[in-house]
Design a protein around this motif. Structure first.
Motif, PDB file in Angstrom:
ATOM      1  N   LEU A  60       0.834  -1.205   0.000  1.00  0.00           N
ATOM      2  CA  LEU A  60       0.000   0.000   0.000  1.00  0.00           C
ATOM      3  C   LEU A  60       0.868   1.254   0.000  1.00  0.00           C
ATOM      4  O   LEU A  60       0.528   2.244  -0.644  1.00  0.00           O
ATOM      5  CB  LEU A  60      -0.942   0.000   1.207  1.00  0.00           C
ATOM      6  CG  LEU A  60      -1.999  -1.099   1.219  1.00  0.00           C
ATOM      7  CD1 LEU A  60      -2.826  -1.009   2.480  1.00  0.00           C
ATOM      8  CD2 LEU A  60      -2.875  -1.024  -0.010  1.00  0.00           C
ATOM      9  N   ARG A  61       1.971   1.206   0.702  1.00  0.00           N
ATOM     10  CA  ARG A  61       2.886   2.354   0.720  1.00  0.00           C
ATOM     11  C   ARG A  61       3.417   2.617  -0.690  1.00  0.00           C
ATOM     12  O   ARG A  61       3.489   3.776  -1.131  1.00  0.00           O
ATOM     13  CB  ARG A  61       4.037   2.090   1.684  1.00  0.00           C
ATOM     14  CG  ARG A  61       4.959   3.284   1.861  1.00  0.00           C
ATOM     15  CD  ARG A  61       6.050   3.042   2.904  1.00  0.00           C
ATOM     16  NE  ARG A  61       5.498   2.589   4.168  1.00  0.00           N
ATOM     17  CZ  ARG A  61       5.744   1.386   4.707  1.00  0.00           C
ATOM     18  NH1 ARG A  61       6.541   0.540   4.108  1.00  0.00           N
ATOM     19  NH2 ARG A  61       5.209   1.049   5.857  1.00  0.00           N
ATOM     20  N   GLU A  62       3.754   1.555  -1.410  1.00  0.00           N
ATOM     21  CA  GLU A  62       4.242   1.711  -2.779  1.00  0.00           C
ATOM     22  C   GLU A  62       3.174   2.327  -3.674  1.00  0.00           C
ATOM     23  O   GLU A  62       3.465   3.195  -4.505  1.00  0.00           O
ATOM     24  CB  GLU A  62       4.687   0.362  -3.339  1.00  0.00           C
ATOM     25  CG  GLU A  62       5.959  -0.167  -2.712  1.00  0.00           C
ATOM     26  CD  GLU A  62       6.263  -1.598  -3.116  1.00  0.00           C
ATOM     27  OE1 GLU A  62       5.574  -2.150  -3.997  1.00  0.00           O
ATOM     28  OE2 GLU A  62       7.208  -2.172  -2.540  1.00  0.00           O
ATOM     29  N   LYS A  63       1.929   1.876  -3.503  1.00  0.00           N
ATOM     30  CA  LYS A  63       0.836   2.449  -4.296  1.00  0.00           C
ATOM     31  C   LYS A  63       0.635   3.919  -3.953  1.00  0.00           C
ATOM     32  O   LYS A  63       0.398   4.749  -4.842  1.00  0.00           O
ATOM     33  CB  LYS A  63      -0.465   1.680  -4.062  1.00  0.00           C
ATOM     34  CG  LYS A  63      -0.503   0.344  -4.744  1.00  0.00           C
ATOM     35  CD  LYS A  63      -1.860  -0.306  -4.572  1.00  0.00           C
ATOM     36  CE  LYS A  63      -1.895  -1.627  -5.327  1.00  0.00           C
ATOM     37  NZ  LYS A  63      -3.235  -2.228  -5.274  1.00  0.00           N
ATOM     38  N   ALA A  64       0.714   4.259  -2.677  1.00  0.00           N
ATOM     39  CA  ALA A  64       0.546   5.651  -2.263  1.00  0.00           C
ATOM     40  C   ALA A  64       1.662   6.518  -2.845  1.00  0.00           C
ATOM     41  O   ALA A  64       1.411   7.643  -3.292  1.00  0.00           O
ATOM     42  CB  ALA A  64       0.519   5.753  -0.738  1.00  0.00           C
ATOM     43  N   GLU A  65       2.890   6.001  -2.853  1.00  0.00           N
ATOM     44  CA  GLU A  65       4.007   6.747  -3.431  1.00  0.00           C
ATOM     45  C   GLU A  65       3.825   6.918  -4.935  1.00  0.00           C
ATOM     46  O   GLU A  65       4.118   7.985  -5.483  1.00  0.00           O
ATOM     47  CB  GLU A  65       5.329   6.037  -3.117  1.00  0.00           C
ATOM     48  CG  GLU A  65       5.717   6.141  -1.657  1.00  0.00           C
ATOM     49  CD  GLU A  65       6.883   5.243  -1.274  1.00  0.00           C
ATOM     50  OE1 GLU A  65       7.362   4.451  -2.121  1.00  0.00           O
ATOM     51  OE2 GLU A  65       7.320   5.332  -0.111  1.00  0.00           O
ATOM     52  N   ARG A  66       3.328   5.890  -5.614  1.00  0.00           N
ATOM     53  CA  ARG A  66       3.056   5.976  -7.057  1.00  0.00           C
ATOM     54  C   ARG A  66       2.015   7.059  -7.320  1.00  0.00           C
ATOM     55  O   ARG A  66       2.165   7.888  -8.218  1.00  0.00           O
ATOM     56  CB  ARG A  66       2.542   4.621  -7.553  1.00  0.00           C
ATOM     57  CG  ARG A  66       2.031   4.625  -8.973  1.00  0.00           C
ATOM     58  CD  ARG A  66       1.158   3.427  -9.260  1.00  0.00           C
ATOM     59  NE  ARG A  66      -0.066   3.498  -8.479  1.00  0.00           N
ATOM     60  CZ  ARG A  66      -0.938   2.495  -8.364  1.00  0.00           C
ATOM     61  NH1 ARG A  66      -0.696   1.357  -8.948  1.00  0.00           N
ATOM     62  NH2 ARG A  66      -2.026   2.634  -7.653  1.00  0.00           N
TER      63      ARG A  66
END
Length: 118
Positions: A60-66
């Motif tokens: 989820l953190r990766e998606k938020a950063e994207r």
């Protein structure tokens, strides 16, 4: 927090991040504020997680950063449009140029001093 509520929160945030991405990709900036408010509420709930549950949030953190990269790009586009519109407004009011002494002169002002002959 038990596993079921944790899973439900993660699924909700995952779906919300996908909605946010879709809105950013579609240029639907009006949808971003309500999504951001929901996202903040879910993040607050998830921030209380510790241990193994916290590790599950990496995706989820990766998606938020994207999505943040997309949001930054969208904001650059909005600023570029605003700048371009300001340029167009200034052109409508007349073209600025300089006379032989280096003084600014507006072409719209100069037109009014041109004599028209038939």
């Amino acid at each position: 927090m038990t596993i079921e509520p944790c899973d439900a929160l993660i699924e909700k945030l995952d779906a919300l991040l996908e909605r946010e991405r879709a809105a950013l990709m579609a240029g639907a900036l009006d949808q971003l504020d309500p999504i951001a408010q929901q996202k903040m509420a879910l993040i607050e709930e998830l921030s209380a997680l510790e241990g193994p549950e916290r590790e599950r949030l990496a995706t989820l953190r990766e998606k938020a950063e994207r999505n943040q990269v997309l949001f930054d790009s969208a904001m650059q586009g909005v600023r570029a449009v605003a700048s371009r519109m300001a340029d167009l407004r200034s052109v409508r009011s007349g073209l600025a140029t300089y006379d032989s002494l280096g003084r600014a002169k507006n072409i719209a002002e100069a037109r009014s001093s041109i004599e028209k002959r038939a």
